[in-house]
Design an enzyme around this catalytic site. Sequence first.
Site, short mmCIF file in Angstrom:
data_model
loop_
_atom_site.label_atom_id
_atom_site.label_comp_id
_atom_site.label_asym_id
_atom_site.label_seq_id
_atom_site.Cartn_x
_atom_site.Cartn_y
_atom_site.Cartn_z
N SER A 559 0.86 -1.50 0.14
CA SER A 559 -0.07 -0.07 -0.12
C SER A 559 0.97 1.21 -0.03
O SER A 559 0.40 2.18 -0.14
CB SER A 559 -1.09 0.11 1.11
OG SER A 559 -0.22 -0.07 2.29
N HIS A 580 -2.75 -2.49 -6.04
CA HIS A 580 -2.89 -2.32 -4.40
C HIS A 580 -4.54 -2.53 -4.36
O HIS A 580 -5.24 -1.75 -4.83
CB HIS A 580 -2.74 -0.88 -4.15
CG HIS A 580 -3.19 -0.65 -2.67
ND1 HIS A 580 -3.46 0.75 -2.28
CD2 HIS A 580 -3.36 -1.38 -1.67
CE1 HIS A 580 -3.49 0.86 -1.18
NE2 HIS A 580 -4.01 -0.42 -0.47
N GLU A 592 -5.95 -0.18 -7.15
CA GLU A 592 -4.69 1.02 -7.69
C GLU A 592 -3.85 0.23 -8.28
O GLU A 592 -2.83 -0.65 -7.78
CB GLU A 592 -4.26 1.78 -6.39
CG GLU A 592 -3.67 3.21 -6.65
CD GLU A 592 -3.24 3.56 -5.14
OE1 GLU A 592 -3.18 4.91 -5.13
OE2 GLU A 592 -3.35 3.00 -4.13
#
Length: 847
Positions: A559, A580, A592
Site C-alpha cells: 500500500s 493495491h 490501484e
Amino acid sequence: MVKQRMVIVEGVRTAIGSFGGGLKDAPADMLLAICFQEVIKRTGIDPAVIDEVIAGNICQPSDSVNIARVSALRAGVPSHVPAITVGCNCFSGAEAILQAYRAYKAGDCEIVLVGGTENMSRVPYLLKQARFGQKLQHHVVTDGLWEGLVDPTINQIMGRTAENVARKWNISRRDQDDFAVASHKKAKYAKTEGKFKSQIVSVVIKKTMSVGDNISGGESIFAEDECINPDPDDQKWVQRVYSLPAMFLNEHVSEPKNPKPVFKDGKVVLHDSYANEGTVTSGNSCPMSDGAAALLLMSEEKAKEFNLEPMAYVLSYSRIGCDQEYMGEGPIYAVPKVLEKAGLKVGDIDLFELNEAFAAQAIVCQRQLGIPDEKLNIWGGAIALGHPVGATGAILTIKAMHMLEEAQKRYALITMCVGGGQGGCLIIERGSRNKKENKTKAINKIAVIGGGAMGCGIALLVSQHGRQVVIKEVIPEFAEKSLKTVHDKLNAAVARGKLMSDRANTAKGLVTATADISEIRDVDLVIEAVFENLEVKKKVFAELDRVVRPDAIFATNTSSLSITEIASATTRPERFIGMHFFNPPITMPLVELISSNMTSRETLAAADDFAKNSLGKVTIHVKECPAFLINRLLMPYLNEAAYLLTETTLTVEEIDAYARQFSWPMGPFVLLDYLGIDIAAEVAEICRRGYGKRAKPAPLMRRLVELGRFGDKSGAGFYIKDKTKGLEPLSAILGREYPNRMPLNVAEGFHRMMLGMVNEAFLCLEENISSPEEVDIGCLYGIGFPMALEGPLHWAEKEGLANILGDLKRFEQECGERFKPSRLLERYVAENKNIFKKKETDEREEW
C-alpha cells in the site's frame, strides 16, 4: 446513381445480466443510453449529425414509451434528431438495423444510431381490472412477462412451441442437453480468453440513501456476462442439467400458481401440477435476462469523411412467416431467402450466429440448413449468454462483427426464430478495419503469496470470478489454514444467501494452497500479499524470480512501499507492477495500479484488463510516488484529525460523529482503529520522508503505538474495545500530555481535515501522479469518500477554489507548513480556471 454500401463503424453492448441479477435495478432506457453514449464516444462524432435513431424493445416500460427517443435524449442526442422504437419480438434489435438500411437505400438518411434494449427483470405484474374498480369475486394479478411470452393467437407459451418442434423433428432430450452444455463451454472459453471485453461497456449503478441531512451510499460496476456457468466441465452441474424437469407440456402451466389447501385425512394438502413428459427444460432453454446494445451505421462516404474504418458492411436481409405452433423453425425458411438475395450459399458463410432460444429449435435449424459445428455460435449462444429479447438481434450482430475481425473471415449470418411464427436473417461482410493486435497478456492462473487476511481475500475474489488460484505459504500447516479460511468464507456467503451453493463449490474447486514453490512455476500472474516490510518482500520476489516462468507478471499488493525497490530484487522490472487491492478485496471495488519507470505498457495493460474485465474492479493508474495516490490523499485527512485532538479540545466522538453527518461511512478514528494505528503511523512516516516537513506526522499516533494501542487488533486505540484491560482513557492522556489545547468548532476542525486532502490532491496533479478524474474515482471507491460529494476535487470546485485557497492560507498562518497551498491551486485561482469542464447548455435550435 448506384448508392454506396452502408457500413457499421462501431458497436457496443452491456454485459448481459441474469433474471433478477446485477441489472435488475437498471431501467432499459438507461441501459440503452449508456450504449448510445459509448458508441458516440468511441467514434468521436458530433451527435448532431445523426439523422435518425432506431431501437428495438418489446417490454416497453410505461415511463419510457418510445424508448428509443428517451434513451437518445438521455445520451445527449440533440432533440431535433427523430427516434423510433421497433417491436418484432426476438428480432427487434436486428430489425432496427434493417430499418436503418432500408431508410438509407430509400435516400432518407446517411447516419443512423441503432440498438436494442430489454430489462426483463423489471417487467411488472398487472392488475388489469383495477382502473374502474373491482367489486366482488377474486381477481388475478397478471405476470406481464409470462403473458408476453405466450402467443395470443394459439395460447401457447414459447416453451410449448419448442416442444412442438422437438416432437415434430424427433429431437431427443439428450441432444438438447448436450447442445446446452456445449453452449456454456464455448461461452466460458470466449469469456476467459477476453473475446467479449472490447464489446462491453460497463454499467455503473449508484445507490444513495438519505437519513435526514445525511446521505450515504455506494456504487457497483456491472461489466461481466452473468449467465455463463463458470465451470461447465463440472460433472455435478452437467448431471443437474440432464435431470432438470420438463415443464411446458403441462396443460396448467399458465394457470395462477396458488394451489388451494385441501383438508384430507386429517392433513393439509397442497397440490401442484407438473408435466411428466416432454424434453424442453430451463437448462436447455435460454435464460430470461437483461441488457442493451447499440451500433452506428452510415454510408461509406460519411465513414470516409469522418475517418472511420468500417467494422462491417450490411449485405442482405430477410424476414418470413411460418406456423406459429412451430415458430422455432423460422430460420429454416429465412436463411435460404437471404442467401438467394445475396447470391451466396450456405458454404460461403464463414460464421453463423443462430439465436439459441431453445436447444430444440437451434438443433433443427442447424441440421436442416447444414451448418457445420465449427461455424455455429463459436463464442457460445443465448442458452449460455442470455436473451434480452429486444436487444438480442443487435447483440448478435456486434458479436458476429468481432468474430469476423478476430478470425479475418468474410461473411457472417445472423438469424433467429421470432415469437408469433417468423424468421429473421441478416448477412454482414467484414469491413476494412484490421484486427488490432492484442498485446494484452491473457491471465488465467494466479498465485497469491501469503495466506493472511489480504491474501485469502484476493484468492476468494479471484476464484469467484472463475480463475484458478494457488495460495503459496511458507509451511504446509499455514497453507491448509489459508485454504480452510477461503472455504469458510465461501460457506458463510452461501449461508447468508449472497452466493449460490453451486457457484461456491465451483470457486472451491479453483483454489488450492501449497508450501511448495515449484507448484506455482507455471502461473501467469503472481500477487504478493505478505507482511508490509521492504526487505521481506524483496526476499520473496528474489526467490520467485528464480522459479516462476520468465514471462509471468509480478505484482505486489503493497500500500505504500517502493515498487522500484521491490522490483530491483528481480530480473523482470518491466513485468513488475503494484496492484493495491483494498480491504476486503471481495467488496471494495477499487484496484490501484502503480507503475514504476520500468513497468512496460504491456504489463500495465494486462494488469488493468485482469482487474477490470476478469475481476470486475474499478482501476486507476498511478505513477509511483511515496504512499502512492490513495494513501497519500487519505493521510492528510487522518493526520489532521489526530492534530485536532492535541491542538484543540475536540473529542474523537465529536469528530467521528461530524464525519458521519458529512456522509463518510465511518469517522477518521474508527477508521484508524480498523486499519491499525501502527500501520497508519508507518505510512505517515513514509509520507514525511517523501514530502518533508509539510507531511510531518501528528505525534499522537506514534505515542499510541508506544503505549501498545494499535487499534482494534490490540483491543484499544483511539477507542477502548477491550474494557477488561483497565486502560487509561484517551481523554486522560490528552489532558496530561497536551494541556494547552484550544476550543474549536467541530465544523471548522473537519474543514481543516478536508482541506488537507484537497491540497494534497492538487499536489498530485502538479506532479502528474494521476488525472483529476482518477483522483476522485480513487477516493470514492478506495476510501469511501461521500458519493454525494463526487470526490475531493469536485467538492473543492463546488466550494469555490478561491475559497479553498483563502482557507488554506489562513490555516497556514495559524497551523504552519502543512497547509501551504499547492502552486497549481494558486494558478487555477489566478487564471479563474476550472478543474473539470463545465457542461455547456445546448443552444442548438430545436426542430
